[in-house]
Design a protein around this motif. Structure first.
Motif, PDB file in Angstrom:
ATOM      1  N   ILE A 101       0.852  -1.197   0.000  1.00  0.00           N
ATOM      2  CA  ILE A 101       0.000   0.000   0.000  1.00  0.00           C
ATOM      3  C   ILE A 101       0.884   1.242   0.000  1.00  0.00           C
ATOM      4  O   ILE A 101       0.662   2.172  -0.775  1.00  0.00           O
ATOM      5  CB  ILE A 101      -0.976  -0.021   1.189  1.00  0.00           C
ATOM      6  N   TRP A 102       1.909   1.251   0.863  1.00  0.00           N
ATOM      7  CA  TRP A 102       2.836   2.388   0.850  1.00  0.00           C
ATOM      8  C   TRP A 102       3.496   2.526  -0.515  1.00  0.00           C
ATOM      9  O   TRP A 102       3.653   3.633  -1.031  1.00  0.00           O
ATOM     10  CB  TRP A 102       3.902   2.241   1.938  1.00  0.00           C
ATOM     11  N   GLU A 135       0.991   4.177  -2.786  1.00  0.00           N
ATOM     12  CA  GLU A 135       0.698   5.565  -2.401  1.00  0.00           C
ATOM     13  C   GLU A 135       1.877   6.504  -2.664  1.00  0.00           C
ATOM     14  O   GLU A 135       1.671   7.686  -2.937  1.00  0.00           O
ATOM     15  CB  GLU A 135       0.325   5.622  -0.918  1.00  0.00           C
ATOM     16  N   GLU A 170      -3.509   4.366  -7.997  1.00  0.00           N
ATOM     17  CA  GLU A 170      -2.725   3.499  -7.130  1.00  0.00           C
ATOM     18  C   GLU A 170      -3.233   2.071  -7.291  1.00  0.00           C
ATOM     19  O   GLU A 170      -4.430   1.821  -7.234  1.00  0.00           O
ATOM     20  CB  GLU A 170      -2.858   3.955  -5.684  1.00  0.00           C
ATOM     21  N   TRP A 185      -8.689  -2.323  -0.727  1.00  0.00           N
ATOM     22  CA  TRP A 185      -7.699  -2.170   0.333  1.00  0.00           C
ATOM     23  C   TRP A 185      -7.876  -0.811   0.975  1.00  0.00           C
ATOM     24  O   TRP A 185      -8.465   0.101   0.389  1.00  0.00           O
ATOM     25  CB  TRP A 185      -6.279  -2.370  -0.184  1.00  0.00           C
ATOM     26  N   GLN A 186      -7.397  -0.685   2.195  1.00  0.00           N
ATOM     27  CA  GLN A 186      -7.562   0.548   2.976  1.00  0.00           C
ATOM     28  C   GLN A 186      -6.321   1.415   2.859  1.00  0.00           C
ATOM     29  O   GLN A 186      -5.235   1.013   3.264  1.00  0.00           O
ATOM     30  CB  GLN A 186      -7.820   0.202   4.450  1.00  0.00           C
ATOM     31  N   SER A 187      -6.507   2.596   2.308  1.00  0.00           N
ATOM     32  CA  SER A 187      -5.408   3.548   2.159  1.00  0.00           C
ATOM     33  C   SER A 187      -5.015   4.120   3.528  1.00  0.00           C
ATOM     34  O   SER A 187      -5.819   4.133   4.463  1.00  0.00           O
ATOM     35  CB  SER A 187      -5.857   4.681   1.236  1.00  0.00           C
ATOM     36  N   HIS A 188      -3.781   4.585   3.624  1.00  0.00           N
ATOM     37  CA  HIS A 188      -3.372   5.329   4.805  1.00  0.00           C
ATOM     38  C   HIS A 188      -4.096   6.675   4.794  1.00  0.00           C
ATOM     39  O   HIS A 188      -4.575   7.117   3.750  1.00  0.00           O
ATOM     40  CB  HIS A 188      -1.850   5.536   4.808  1.00  0.00           C
ATOM     41  N   ILE A 192       0.058  10.030   4.565  1.00  0.00           N
ATOM     42  CA  ILE A 192       0.685  10.059   3.232  1.00  0.00           C
ATOM     43  C   ILE A 192       1.450  11.366   3.043  1.00  0.00           C
ATOM     44  O   ILE A 192       2.595  11.363   2.574  1.00  0.00           O
ATOM     45  CB  ILE A 192      -0.367   9.859   2.128  1.00  0.00           C
TER      46      ILE A 192
END
Length: 153
Positions: free
Chosen positions: A68-69, A72, A80, A125-128, A133
């Protein structure tokens, strides 16, 4: 209790056949903004997201959070994306993360010179948070300005 393994033999009975390979191999994640399809290959030689040069390695993780990172923080304007990938060769710990930030490799981040095959995409999926970010991007930019943002190749 003894564990007995048997080996299947071929019709001639003269030599054993090789074991049947397991159809499931370790699946990894690759975060990016590239628009890829199942069956595509991720290969070395593309521009880095963090330094101004093409890299000699490609990167993946066994954890969704690290991917995920990656998605992002990826450069570019695309959406993304997080792909499920299979490694086609040997992997090594990513020294840019494991040696410098997280000894022992808790992020399960790796790199390779061998291509990765795209076998799927994680679409939910769950973003930060936007604040997380922004803080991460500002930290990366500060390191770049200080000349510290080097990728160990």
């Amino acid at each position: 209790m003894q564990n007995h393994q048997t080996m299947k033999t071929n019709d001639t009975g003269n030599s054993p056949e090789l074991p049947i390979p397991n159809p499931f191999s370790q699946t990894f994640f690759h975060g990016t903004k590239a628009d890829l399809k199942i069956g595509d290959w991720i290969e070395i030689g593309y521009q880095s997201n963090f330094v101004d040069r093409k890299l000699k390695h490609i990167y993946l993780s066994a954890t969704l959070n690290a991917a995920i990172w990656g998605a992002e923080l990826a450069s570019g304007e695309g959406s993304e994306r997080i792909y499920l990938v299979e490694a086609t060769g040997s992997l090594e710990d990513d020294p840019n993360v494991t040696d410098k930030k997280f000894p022992g490799n808790p992020t399960m981040s790796y790199r390779s010179v061998h291509p990765f095959k795209v076998i799927g995409e994680v679409t939910v999926w769950q973003s930060h948070s936007p604040e997380q970010i922004k803080a991460m991007k500002e930290g990366i930019e500060k390191l770049k300005q200080q000349g510290i943002m080097a990728i160990e190749e």
